[in-house]
Design a protein around this motif. Structure first.
Motif, PDB file in Angstrom:
ATOM      1  N   MET A   1       0.852  -1.196   0.000  1.00 47.42           N
ATOM      2  CA  MET A   1       0.000   0.000   0.000  1.00 47.42           C
ATOM      3  C   MET A   1       0.884   1.241   0.000  1.00 47.42           C
ATOM      4  SD  MET A   1      -2.971   0.983   2.709  1.00 47.42           S
ATOM      5  CE  MET A   1      -1.788   1.263   4.015  1.00 47.42           C
ATOM      6  N   SER A   2       0.865   1.975  -1.080  1.00 47.39           N
ATOM      7  CA  SER A   2       1.686   3.174  -1.198  1.00 47.39           C
ATOM      8  C   SER A   2       0.951   4.378  -0.648  1.00 47.39           C
ATOM      9  CB  SER A   2       2.060   3.418  -2.662  1.00 47.39           C
ATOM     10  OG  SER A   2       0.928   3.864  -3.373  1.00 47.39           O
ATOM     11  N   ASP A   3       1.685   5.475  -0.415  1.00 43.55           N
ATOM     12  CA  ASP A   3       1.072   6.694   0.096  1.00 43.55           C
ATOM     13  C   ASP A   3       0.095   7.301  -0.898  1.00 43.55           C
ATOM     14  OD1 ASP A   3       3.984   7.882   1.940  1.00 43.55           O
ATOM     15  OD2 ASP A   3       2.380   6.497   2.475  1.00 43.55           O
ATOM     16  N   SER A   4       0.153   6.904  -2.153  1.00 40.06           N
ATOM     17  CA  SER A   4      -0.739   7.487  -3.160  1.00 40.06           C
ATOM     18  C   SER A   4      -2.046   6.725  -3.285  1.00 40.06           C
ATOM     19  CB  SER A   4      -0.044   7.518  -4.529  1.00 40.06           C
ATOM     20  OG  SER A   4       0.117   6.201  -5.035  1.00 40.06           O
ATOM     21  N   SER A   5      -2.251   5.669  -2.487  1.00 41.89           N
ATOM     22  CA  SER A   5      -3.422   4.812  -2.666  1.00 41.89           C
ATOM     23  C   SER A   5      -4.691   5.515  -2.217  1.00 41.89           C
ATOM     24  CB  SER A   5      -3.258   3.505  -1.889  1.00 41.89           C
ATOM     25  OG  SER A   5      -3.093   3.764  -0.513  1.00 41.89           O
ATOM     26  N   LEU A  17     -15.439  10.819 -12.309  1.00 40.71           N
ATOM     27  CA  LEU A  17     -14.716  12.047 -12.655  1.00 40.71           C
ATOM     28  C   LEU A  17     -13.590  12.306 -11.661  1.00 40.71           C
ATOM     29  CD1 LEU A  17     -14.592  14.505 -14.561  1.00 40.71           C
ATOM     30  CD2 LEU A  17     -16.033  15.709 -12.929  1.00 40.71           C
ATOM     31  N   ALA A  18     -13.874  12.140 -10.371  1.00 45.76           N
ATOM     32  CA  ALA A  18     -12.835  12.351  -9.367  1.00 45.76           C
ATOM     33  C   ALA A  18     -11.714  11.336  -9.530  1.00 45.76           C
ATOM     34  CB  ALA A  18     -13.441  12.262  -7.973  1.00 45.76           C
ATOM     35  N   ALA A  23      -6.217  10.167 -10.609  1.00 48.02           N
ATOM     36  CA  ALA A  23      -5.238   9.264 -11.227  1.00 48.02           C
ATOM     37  C   ALA A  23      -4.311  10.032 -12.162  1.00 48.02           C
ATOM     38  CB  ALA A  23      -5.965   8.154 -11.980  1.00 48.02           C
ATOM     39  N   ARG A  24      -4.857  10.982 -12.888  1.00 54.07           N
ATOM     40  CA  ARG A  24      -4.021  11.810 -13.755  1.00 54.07           C
ATOM     41  C   ARG A  24      -3.024  12.634 -12.936  1.00 54.07           C
ATOM     42  NH1 ARG A  24      -8.578  14.293 -17.983  1.00 54.07           N
ATOM     43  NH2 ARG A  24      -8.644  12.485 -19.416  1.00 54.07           N
ATOM     44  N   ALA A  25      -3.374  12.925 -11.680  1.00 56.51           N
ATOM     45  CA  ALA A  25      -2.482  13.695 -10.811  1.00 56.51           C
ATOM     46  C   ALA A  25      -1.488  12.804 -10.070  1.00 56.51           C
ATOM     47  CB  ALA A  25      -3.303  14.489  -9.802  1.00 56.51           C
ATOM     48  N   GLY A  26      -1.524  11.493 -10.335  1.00 57.29           N
ATOM     49  CA  GLY A  26      -0.541  10.599  -9.741  1.00 57.29           C
ATOM     50  C   GLY A  26      -1.043   9.703  -8.638  1.00 57.29           C
ATOM     51  N   ARG A  27      -2.317   9.799  -8.271  1.00 61.56           N
ATOM     52  CA  ARG A  27      -2.848   8.904  -7.238  1.00 61.56           C
ATOM     53  C   ARG A  27      -3.078   7.503  -7.815  1.00 61.56           C
ATOM     54  NH1 ARG A  27      -4.870  11.320  -2.583  1.00 61.56           N
ATOM     55  NH2 ARG A  27      -4.521   9.199  -1.814  1.00 61.56           N
ATOM     56  N   ALA A 418     -17.527  16.608  -7.578  1.00 56.58           N
ATOM     57  CA  ALA A 418     -16.256  15.930  -7.839  1.00 56.58           C
ATOM     58  C   ALA A 418     -15.154  16.934  -8.121  1.00 56.58           C
ATOM     59  CB  ALA A 418     -16.419  14.971  -9.018  1.00 56.58           C
ATOM     60  N   VAL A 419     -15.468  17.937  -8.913  1.00 63.44           N
ATOM     61  CA  VAL A 419     -14.481  18.980  -9.215  1.00 63.44           C
ATOM     62  C   VAL A 419     -14.043  19.670  -7.929  1.00 63.44           C
ATOM     63  CG1 VAL A 419     -14.163  21.210 -10.356  1.00 63.44           C
ATOM     64  CG2 VAL A 419     -15.261  19.326 -11.581  1.00 63.44           C
ATOM     65  N   ALA A 420     -14.965  19.876  -6.993  1.00 61.47           N
ATOM     66  CA  ALA A 420     -14.647  20.584  -5.755  1.00 61.47           C
ATOM     67  C   ALA A 420     -13.768  19.763  -4.820  1.00 61.47           C
ATOM     68  CB  ALA A 420     -15.934  20.967  -5.032  1.00 61.47           C
ATOM     69  N   VAL A 421     -13.928  18.438  -4.821  1.00 61.95           N
ATOM     70  CA  VAL A 421     -13.182  17.611  -3.864  1.00 61.95           C
ATOM     71  C   VAL A 421     -11.790  17.249  -4.359  1.00 61.95           C
ATOM     72  CG1 VAL A 421     -13.857  15.266  -4.598  1.00 61.95           C
ATOM     73  CG2 VAL A 421     -13.554  15.778  -2.171  1.00 61.95           C
ATOM     74  N   VAL A 422     -11.575  17.246  -5.664  1.00 62.33           N
ATOM     75  CA  VAL A 422     -10.286  16.798  -6.215  1.00 62.33           C
ATOM     76  C   VAL A 422      -9.086  17.559  -5.629  1.00 62.33           C
ATOM     77  CG1 VAL A 422      -8.897  16.815  -8.338  1.00 62.33           C
ATOM     78  CG2 VAL A 422     -11.139  15.699  -8.308  1.00 62.33           C
ATOM     79  N   PRO A 423      -9.127  18.898  -5.528  1.00 57.64           N
ATOM     80  CA  PRO A 423      -7.942  19.602  -4.984  1.00 57.64           C
ATOM     81  C   PRO A 423      -7.582  19.166  -3.559  1.00 57.64           C
ATOM     82  CG  PRO A 423      -9.408  21.144  -6.091  1.00 57.64           C
ATOM     83  CD  PRO A 423     -10.139  19.856  -6.001  1.00 57.64           C
ATOM     84  N   GLN A 424      -8.557  18.733  -2.789  1.00 52.11           N
ATOM     85  CA  GLN A 424      -8.275  18.287  -1.423  1.00 52.11           C
ATOM     86  C   GLN A 424      -7.500  16.969  -1.392  1.00 52.11           C
ATOM     87  OE1 GLN A 424     -11.744  18.590   1.298  1.00 52.11           O
ATOM     88  NE2 GLN A 424     -12.856  19.423  -0.459  1.00 52.11           N
ATOM     89  N   LEU A 425      -7.549  16.218  -2.490  1.00 51.11           N
ATOM     90  CA  LEU A 425      -6.974  14.881  -2.517  1.00 51.11           C
ATOM     91  C   LEU A 425      -5.737  14.779  -3.399  1.00 51.11           C
ATOM     92  CD1 LEU A 425     -10.346  12.987  -2.603  1.00 51.11           C
ATOM     93  CD2 LEU A 425      -8.513  12.461  -1.001  1.00 51.11           C
ATOM     94  N   GLN A 426      -5.392  15.831  -4.088  1.00 49.58           N
ATOM     95  CA  GLN A 426      -4.230  15.767  -4.979  1.00 49.58           C
ATOM     96  C   GLN A 426      -2.926  15.745  -4.184  1.00 49.58           C
ATOM     97  OE1 GLN A 426      -5.176  19.134  -7.545  1.00 49.58           O
ATOM     98  NE2 GLN A 426      -5.605  17.761  -9.224  1.00 49.58           N
TER      99      GLN A 426
END
Length: 426
Positions: A1-5, A17-18, A23-27, A418-426
């Motif tokens: 389990m990596s830190d990006s999981s 969408l999220a 995933a495109r941001a590396g998660r 989904a658009v709103a939550v993505v920055p919190q998880l990048q």
């Protein structure tokens, strides 16, 4: 389990969408979906005797919907305005209707005078009481329950004012060919970004601690550093022992209180395709040529065609509190056919004889949805803020229930969350 999981629970459009963007941001993203398909409450249906695909779930685009339209364009799709004439049945007479609410200007004027939020039922009592306003109250109630799926005792007057003033009900085009193109695009993009999507993977327990999540269900056990939960509000509202419910360990009392303060509306959607548009025939007992939408005092009160598509398909719609009763599908079909027989003055046996394909979808009885979409409640903004606040930087939430604005309860609302939550998880 990596830190990006990251685990995403739910493969509706918010989850897809999220997942794509993260995933495109590396998660490293895995999507867990209880059903055997993606899309959630978007449900294109093929086969079953229908002459072309039909929409079992979301069907229209409401308002400007910039995210929805951008994805449709990217998928190579277009949309078209709804067409046809609106009809209503009153006193046993079928006639054309000019608007959903005939006195909408007077209603909006009264709504603009409201300074503090209150339930819509209280607003109608205070501003439109008395026998002289009975018809307006009836139309507003029918519209709020049927279109917004609202319980008038809980529905936010100020939020509905914003929605109705924006004209989202009148501006409701359809994606050409339905929402299948949009789902196919997001599915392809998720795969290209490296997202793993696992269907038949319902989650019944989310065990969590700071920086670690363990999702358990009949499809297996999945672990990650964080989880994004995009299941419908009805699933979050369900008691832990109910089919399809989601349990948290440790429990989240603030979450439970917040979801209880929000409103989830039930819908029964009935798709009926006939051998011909018998309601449009000039010699029909009560002809309704060029039928677009129809409103009646019947067991299934709202109907629409596929205009400008001439396909002889009628969609029946029972929404709001009236759709909350657990009714078997065969009984709902009988109610639908009886409703059409009464509306058009045709024997029920003939309506049934001309039926070529049918599908009954009770979204309130679906364990993975437990409703169709949310409606705004008094105090709902504070509850949505609780849901939008991450839990220990480990649990995050998205979905149309978290959306704040005039496009509530729509595909656009799910995408915007989904658009709103993505920055919190990048």
């Amino acid at each position: 389990m990596s830190d990006s999981s990251l685990l995403v629970i739910g493969a509706g459009v918010a989850g897809l969408l999220a997942a794509r963007d993260l995933a495109r941001a590396g998660r490293r993203v895995t999507v867990l979906e209880a059903r055997d398909r993606v899309g959630g409450r978007i449900y294109p249906i093929s086969g079953g005797g229908f002459s072309a695909p039909v929409e079992g779930g979301a069907e229209f685009i409401h308002g400007d919907a910039p995210l929805t339209r951008a994805l449709l364009r990217e998928a190579g799709g277009t949309w078209h305005d709804t067409a046809g004439r609106n009809y209503q049945v009153q006193g046993g007479q079928l006639r054309e209707a000019e608007a959903f609410i005939t006195e909408m200007p007077r209603l909006l004027q009264a709504l603009q005078a409201v300074a503090h939020d209150l339930p819509l039922a209280d607003f109608l009592h205070q501003y439109f009481g008395g026998a002289g306003n009975a018809e307006l109250r009836r139309q507003v109630t029918q519209f709020a329950e049927g279109f917004d799926l609202a319980d008038l005792r809980r529905a936010s007057t100020l939020a509905l004012r914003e929605e109705w003033a924006g004209g989202g009900a009148e501006d409701s085009p359809r994606p050409a060919g339905g929402y299948a193109r949009l789902l196919a695009l997001l599915t392809r993009q998720c795969a290209a970004a490296g997202v793993t999507v696992r269907c038949h993977a319902p989650v019944h327990t989310v065990r969590w601690q700071d920086g670690h999540v363990r999702c358990e269900g009949p499809g297996g056990v999945f672990e990650a550093r964080q989880a994004l939960i995009t299941v419908p509000l009805g699933v979050l509202q369900a008691p832990p022992e109910a089919p399809g419910a989601l349990r948290f360990d440790p429990e989240l009392p603030g979450l439970r209180a917040a979801v209880a303060a929000l409103g989830m509306g039930a819908v029964v959607k009935i798709l009926l395709e006939f051998d011909a548009a018998f309601w449009a025939a000039p010699d029909a007992p009560r002809p309704a040529p060029d039928l677009g939408f129809l409103f009646a005092e019947a067991a299934i009160p709202t109907w629409w065609s596929q205009q400008p598509d001439p396909r002889p398909l009628l969609t029946g719609w029972l929404g709001g509190p009236a759709a909350s009763a657990a009714t078997p599908p065969d009984m709902l079909l009988t109610q639908a056919l009886a409703s059409l027989a009464g509306i058009f003055g045709v024997p029920e046996a003939e309506v049934r004889r001309r039926l070529r394909a049918h599908r009954v979808l009770d979204w309130g009885a679906d364990p993975w949805a437990r409703g169709a979409y949310t409606y705004p409640t008094v105090g709902g903004a504070a509850a949505r803020q609780v849901l939008a606040t991450p839990v220990a930087d480990t649990l995050f939430f998205a979905g149309e229930a978290l959306y704040e604005g005039a496009a509530g309860g729509t595909v656009e609302a799910a995408l915007a969350s989904a658009v709103a939550v993505v920055p919190q998880l990048q």
